[in-house]
Design a protein around this motif. Structure first.
Motif, PDB file in Angstrom:
ATOM      1  N   ALA A   8      20.043 -42.368  61.096  1.00 33.03           N
ATOM      2  CA  ALA A   8      20.965 -43.487  61.335  1.00 33.03           C
ATOM      3  C   ALA A   8      22.040 -43.537  60.244  1.00 33.03           C
ATOM      4  CB  ALA A   8      20.182 -44.794  61.364  1.00 33.03           C
ATOM      5  N   ILE A   9      21.633 -43.266  59.004  1.00 35.71           N
ATOM      6  CA  ILE A   9      22.596 -43.284  57.892  1.00 35.71           C
ATOM      7  C   ILE A   9      23.617 -42.161  58.078  1.00 35.71           C
ATOM      8  CG2 ILE A   9      22.801 -42.731  55.411  1.00 35.71           C
ATOM      9  CD1 ILE A   9      20.371 -44.499  54.923  1.00 35.71           C
ATOM     10  N   LYS A  10      23.113 -40.972  58.460  1.00 39.53           N
ATOM     11  CA  LYS A  10      24.030 -39.838  58.651  1.00 39.53           C
ATOM     12  C   LYS A  10      25.079 -40.191  59.720  1.00 39.53           C
ATOM     13  CE  LYS A  10      23.588 -35.604  60.935  1.00 39.53           C
ATOM     14  NZ  LYS A  10      22.867 -34.374  61.306  1.00 39.53           N
ATOM     15  N   LYS A  11      24.611 -40.742  60.829  1.00 39.69           N
ATOM     16  CA  LYS A  11      25.547 -41.079  61.929  1.00 39.69           C
ATOM     17  C   LYS A  11      26.568 -42.118  61.482  1.00 39.69           C
ATOM     18  CE  LYS A  11      23.375 -39.997  66.319  1.00 39.69           C
ATOM     19  NZ  LYS A  11      22.108 -40.484  66.914  1.00 39.69           N
ATOM     20  N   SER A  12      26.117 -43.165  60.767  1.00 37.60           N
ATOM     21  CA  SER A  12      27.092 -44.194  60.374  1.00 37.60           C
ATOM     22  C   SER A  12      28.095 -43.659  59.360  1.00 37.60           C
ATOM     23  CB  SER A  12      26.440 -45.456  59.847  1.00 37.60           C
ATOM     24  OG  SER A  12      25.073 -45.353  59.698  1.00 37.60           O
ATOM     25  N   LEU A  13      27.623 -42.800  58.442  1.00 37.52           N
ATOM     26  CA  LEU A  13      28.569 -42.224  57.477  1.00 37.52           C
ATOM     27  C   LEU A  13      29.622 -41.397  58.201  1.00 37.52           C
ATOM     28  CD1 LEU A  13      26.118 -41.153  54.625  1.00 37.52           C
ATOM     29  CD2 LEU A  13      27.934 -42.872  54.451  1.00 37.52           C
ATOM     30  N   GLY A  17      34.004 -41.905  58.797  1.00 38.20           N
ATOM     31  CA  GLY A  17      34.943 -40.938  58.248  1.00 38.20           C
ATOM     32  C   GLY A  17      34.388 -39.910  57.277  1.00 38.20           C
ATOM     33  N   PHE A  18      33.126 -39.977  56.953  1.00 43.32           N
ATOM     34  CA  PHE A  18      32.544 -38.996  56.012  1.00 43.32           C
ATOM     35  C   PHE A  18      31.942 -37.831  56.814  1.00 43.32           C
ATOM     36  CE2 PHE A  18      33.283 -41.442  52.273  1.00 43.32           C
ATOM     37  CZ  PHE A  18      33.030 -42.768  52.559  1.00 43.32           C
ATOM     38  N   ASP A  23      23.362 -33.909  56.190  1.00 36.57           N
ATOM     39  CA  ASP A  23      21.992 -34.434  56.377  1.00 36.57           C
ATOM     40  C   ASP A  23      21.783 -35.636  55.461  1.00 36.57           C
ATOM     41  OD1 ASP A  23      19.395 -34.410  57.452  1.00 36.57           O
ATOM     42  OD2 ASP A  23      18.597 -33.399  55.662  1.00 36.57           O
ATOM     43  N   ALA A  24      20.886 -36.538  55.862  1.00 35.83           N
ATOM     44  CA  ALA A  24      20.532 -37.701  55.036  1.00 35.83           C
ATOM     45  C   ALA A  24      19.036 -37.938  55.178  1.00 35.83           C
ATOM     46  CB  ALA A  24      21.307 -38.934  55.480  1.00 35.83           C
ATOM     47  N   ARG A  25      18.339 -38.129  54.052  1.00 34.94           N
ATOM     48  CA  ARG A  25      16.890 -38.391  54.065  1.00 34.94           C
ATOM     49  C   ARG A  25      16.665 -39.656  53.247  1.00 34.94           C
ATOM     50  NH1 ARG A  25      13.608 -35.353  56.825  1.00 34.94           N
ATOM     51  NH2 ARG A  25      15.040 -33.973  57.860  1.00 34.94           N
ATOM     52  N   VAL A  26      15.808 -40.530  53.722  1.00 32.28           N
ATOM     53  CA  VAL A  26      15.541 -41.768  53.008  1.00 32.28           C
ATOM     54  C   VAL A  26      14.097 -41.764  52.509  1.00 32.28           C
ATOM     55  CG1 VAL A  26      15.426 -44.278  53.199  1.00 32.28           C
ATOM     56  CG2 VAL A  26      17.216 -43.030  54.385  1.00 32.28           C
TER      57      VAL A  26
END
Lengths: 69, 69
Positions: A8-13, A17-18, A23-26
């Motif tokens: 979800a974080i990857k998609k929102s970033l 515009g980023f 990839d993003a891991r929490v």
């Protein structure tokens, strides 16, 4: 290992515009201060804490970093 | 900085016998992989991400660690 929050974080970033984010891991970070005689004692105590209540081995991976003795 | 989850962890650890625990702090760790030309570029991009959506400056402190370029 499933990580819906990371996805979800990857998609929102990317949405704001980023686009270079690949990839993003929490994960959760727990910082403990405890009395002990040595780094080895801290490591073994914290490992017991992880096994007993802090981590669920079915869904969690954990690593222990010992600082400041 | 208020940390109710950290307080709860400290209490439960002490309750199950880990009396040597003096303090517990909980934080979120977000690991990002992104394309960039330099460590400085990564640091500035991630700082923008934190300011834009990843962190709430009123209740969060954050630090950025850059690895592997």
């Amino acid at each position: 290992m499933l990580d819906p929050e990371g996805k979800a974080i990857k998609k929102s970033l990317q949405k704001v515009g980023f686009e270079d984010v690949e990839d993003a891991r929490v994960g959760k970070q727990i910082k403990l201060r405890l009395k002990a005689e040595s780094k080895e004692e801290v490591r073994s105590e914290v490992d017991k804490m992880c096994k007993k209540i802090l981590a669920n081995p079915v869904i969690h991976q954990y690593n222990i970093k010992v600082e400041g003795i």
